[in-house]
Design an enzyme around this catalytic site. Structure first.
Site, PDB file in Angstrom:
ATOM      1  N   LYS A 264       4.102   1.980  -2.447  1.00  0.00           N
ATOM      2  CA  LYS A 264       4.526   3.154  -3.236  1.00  0.00           C
ATOM      3  C   LYS A 264       5.974   3.464  -2.854  1.00  0.00           C
ATOM      4  O   LYS A 264       6.823   3.766  -3.699  1.00  0.00           O
ATOM      5  CB  LYS A 264       3.652   4.378  -2.905  1.00  0.00           C
ATOM      6  CG  LYS A 264       2.130   4.146  -2.971  1.00  0.00           C
ATOM      7  CD  LYS A 264       1.352   5.429  -2.616  1.00  0.00           C
ATOM      8  CE  LYS A 264      -0.004   5.216  -1.960  1.00  0.00           C
ATOM      9  NZ  LYS A 264      -1.030   4.541  -2.666  1.00  0.00           N
TER      10      LYS A 264
ATOM     11  N   SER B 162       0.809  -1.212   0.000  1.00  0.00           N
ATOM     12  CA  SER B 162       0.000   0.000   0.000  1.00  0.00           C
ATOM     13  C   SER B 162       0.849   1.271   0.000  1.00  0.00           C
ATOM     14  O   SER B 162       1.707   1.409  -0.860  1.00  0.00           O
ATOM     15  CB  SER B 162      -0.955  -0.051   1.197  1.00  0.00           C
ATOM     16  OG  SER B 162      -2.085   0.690   0.903  1.00  0.00           O
TER      17      SER B 162
ATOM     18  N   HIS C 155      -7.708  -5.683   0.283  1.00  0.00           N
ATOM     19  CA  HIS C 155      -6.482  -4.889   0.374  1.00  0.00           C
ATOM     20  C   HIS C 155      -5.653  -5.353   1.576  1.00  0.00           C
ATOM     21  O   HIS C 155      -6.035  -5.130   2.719  1.00  0.00           O
ATOM     22  CB  HIS C 155      -6.919  -3.423   0.563  1.00  0.00           C
ATOM     23  CG  HIS C 155      -5.784  -2.455   0.616  1.00  0.00           C
ATOM     24  ND1 HIS C 155      -5.030  -2.143  -0.489  1.00  0.00           N
ATOM     25  CD2 HIS C 155      -5.287  -1.713   1.639  1.00  0.00           C
ATOM     26  CE1 HIS C 155      -4.126  -1.242  -0.149  1.00  0.00           C
ATOM     27  NE2 HIS C 155      -4.247  -0.967   1.140  1.00  0.00           N
TER      28      HIS C 155
ATOM     29  N   TRP D 172     -10.344   0.173  -4.964  1.00  0.00           N
ATOM     30  CA  TRP D 172      -9.823   1.515  -4.690  1.00  0.00           C
ATOM     31  C   TRP D 172      -8.405   1.687  -5.269  1.00  0.00           C
ATOM     32  O   TRP D 172      -8.025   2.745  -5.729  1.00  0.00           O
ATOM     33  CB  TRP D 172      -9.833   1.719  -3.171  1.00  0.00           C
ATOM     34  CG  TRP D 172      -9.341   3.019  -2.612  1.00  0.00           C
ATOM     35  CD1 TRP D 172      -8.312   3.183  -1.735  1.00  0.00           C
ATOM     36  CD2 TRP D 172      -9.882   4.334  -2.819  1.00  0.00           C
ATOM     37  NE1 TRP D 172      -8.172   4.512  -1.393  1.00  0.00           N
ATOM     38  CE2 TRP D 172      -9.118   5.235  -2.042  1.00  0.00           C
ATOM     39  CE3 TRP D 172     -10.932   4.833  -3.591  1.00  0.00           C
ATOM     40  CZ2 TRP D 172      -9.373   6.607  -2.012  1.00  0.00           C
ATOM     41  CZ3 TRP D 172     -11.180   6.202  -3.562  1.00  0.00           C
ATOM     42  CH2 TRP D 172     -10.409   7.072  -2.789  1.00  0.00           C
TER      43      TRP D 172
HETATM   44  C1  GTR Z   1      -5.430   4.467   1.709  1.00  0.00           C
HETATM   45  C2  GTR Z   1      -4.864   5.292   0.589  1.00  0.00           C
HETATM   46  C3  GTR Z   1      -4.162   4.399  -0.364  1.00  0.00           C
HETATM   47  C4  GTR Z   1      -3.304   3.354   0.314  1.00  0.00           C
HETATM   48  C5  GTR Z   1      -3.789   2.927   1.677  1.00  0.00           C
HETATM   49  C6  GTR Z   1      -2.797   2.257   2.607  1.00  0.00           C
HETATM   50  O1  GTR Z   1      -6.245   5.139   2.558  1.00  0.00           O
HETATM   51  O2  GTR Z   1      -5.924   5.956  -0.032  1.00  0.00           O
HETATM   52  O3  GTR Z   1      -3.447   5.146  -1.312  1.00  0.00           O
HETATM   53  O4  GTR Z   1      -1.978   3.682   0.301  1.00  0.00           O
HETATM   54  O5  GTR Z   1      -4.331   3.947   2.394  1.00  0.00           O
HETATM   55  O6  GTR Z   1      -1.646   2.654   2.725  1.00  0.00           O
HETATM   56  O7  GTR Z   1      -3.228   1.308   3.277  1.00  0.00           O
END
Ligand code: GTR
Length: 427
Positions: free
Chosen positions: A270, A266, A407, A357
């Site tokens: 990045k 996540s 996720h 998402w």
């Molecule tokens: C979310 C964000 C994502 C992702 C995520 C995370 O809220 O919108 O870009 O990086 O967090 O890090 O779990």
């Protein structure tokens, strides 16, 4: 330090804002406006890039500079002398299967920065140096390991649904809450070391976090710093931390420094992509559900967008990035270029079916459109033209899978990464 009330309130409201944004987002492929990706293989002066040499000497540096300028900001070139202090060694970690070292990495010229606590798990048997995964964690070391003997981190923590954080601090309930995400025993049993650090050691993950983090300490003006366009954001700072671990591992006899894999989930996926783009010592780069600002193509307006991410998490990026909210086509980069920066090293991109998402298809396509650069080096990419079915990994130097579920980073994901790493390192 206690946070000002307004900031504490804003932080408490973030999950509400995030879930509202997620509900309102577009999830319809047919509603994505048509887009054209920026050219990978044409230089700024219009020259066609036809060889791996031209890529390495001309186009790669241009693209790296574009990502610094428009997305992540530029890291400082110098930070002086680095100090390493071994805080503890446990020879019976993970039920006796591993050796665990905690090493504080700090900067001699910047004593205000408390430094970062690297946690290194090493397989117990064997005399040969082992390959190593390197990644940042969402919580302190006590959250990552299933062992309960570590002192709790005293740093600021972001509260989460199940992470035991109270008043922005770890508690005993925090212990082991990330252990599923870090499959330490599995990695160790396959002969890999795992090096982690808590991202908040470098910078607490909130909009004002930089004031008590490395970014302020490295800047002459400290917490009074006015961040300008092009200055680095938190993702840049966290990626810097990963490279400091790579420095340390160059001199760690138990690890083979030529077999480092950078991994992240996540926001930290990045971070892994950006660390891997800049630091070629990472032979494999793993993006797990990295989504917007990571592997997902920014021009595909589906799920999270440039507008929503820069509104919710302005501190992750350089200021310039928010100029592309709703205006993605004017941005000179897209994420296929971020993936291409790792060529000819291996990149593994992974998505999750329910993680709409993060735009799983956009994550797949970034690798797909990066393939021409890998081809210049004679490397094979995905080997498929369409996103593969669920739980059916594809690829060679560019790898991809989409698994069932939400996720997260799971045991299934780790099994695939370990398989990829074994094949890359000939193990
Ligand atoms: C979310 C964000 C994502 C992702 C995520 C995370 O809220 O919108 O870009 O990086 O967090 O890090 O779990």
């Amino acid at each position: 330090m206690h946070l000002p009330k307004t900031l504490a309130l804003a932080l408490a409201l973030l999950p509400v804002l995030a879930s509202a944004q997620q509900k309102q987002a577009n999830y319809d492929e047919a509603a994505i406006p048509p887009y054209t990706l920026p050219e990978l293989l044409i230089s700024a002066s219009g020259a066609k890039i036809e060889t791996s040499d031209q890529w390495a000497t001309l186009r790669r540096p241009e693209i790296l500079a574009l990502f610094e300028q428009h997305v992540f900001g530029k890291a400082p070139a110098q930070w002086g002398k680095v100090a390493y202090e071994t805080l503890s060694v446990n020879n019976h970690a993970l039920g006796g299967k591993a050796v665990r070292k905690i090493v504080r990495i700090s900067l001699v010229d910047y004593p205000q920065w408390q430094g970062m606590e690297l946690m290194l798990h090493l397989p117990k048997q064997g005399t040969k140096p082992v390959p190593c995964f390197v990644g940042a964690s969402f919580g302190g070391n006590e959250a990552v390991t299933p062992d309960s003997d570590l002192p709790l981190s005293t740093r600021w923590m972001r509260p989460g649904k199940d992470n035991g954080v109270e008043q922005n601090r770890s508690t005993d309930k925090t212990r082991g809450t990330e252990k599923e995400r870090w499959q330490l025993e599995l990695a160790i049993s396959e002969g890999f070391a795992v090096a982690t650090y808590y991202c908040g050691d470098v910078e607490p993950d909130h909009a004002e976090g930089w004031k008590t983090g490395l970014r302020a300490f490295l800047s002459k003006a400290g917490p009074e710093t006015q961040w300008k366009e092009g200055d680095w954001g938190a993702i840049g700072a966290w990626a810097w931390g990963l490279s400091r671990i790579a420095d340390f591992l160059q001199a760690e006899p138990a690890v083979d420094p030529k077999k480092l894999t950078v991994i992240g989930h996540s926001r930290l996926g990045k971070t892994a992509l950006w660390a891997g783009a800049q630091d070629t010592r990472f032979r494999i780069v793993i993006s797990n559900n990295s989504g917007e600002g990571g592997a997902a193509l920014m021009r595909r307006n589906i799920g999270e967008t440039t507008a929503s991410i820069t509104k919710a998490f302005p501190h992750w990026f350089t200021k310039t990035y928010s100029n592309y909210s709703g205006n993605e086509s004017s941005c000179p980069i897209d994420s296929h270029m971020l993936v291409a920066l790792a060529a000819p090293r291996t990149v593994y991109i992974a998505s999750a079916e329910e993680d709409r998402w993060a735009d799983p298809k956009g994550e797949f396509l970034a690798g797909f459109h990066a393939q021409p650069v890998f081809a210049l080096f004679g490397k094979n990419g995905y080997g498929v033209a369409e996103q593969p079915p669920l739980n059916a990994p594809v690829g060679e130097t560019l790898r991809y899978h989409i698994r069932t579920g939400k996720h997260d980073i799971t045991r299934y994901d780790w099994e695939q990464y370990l398989r990829g790493a074994r094949s890359e390192f000939g193990l």
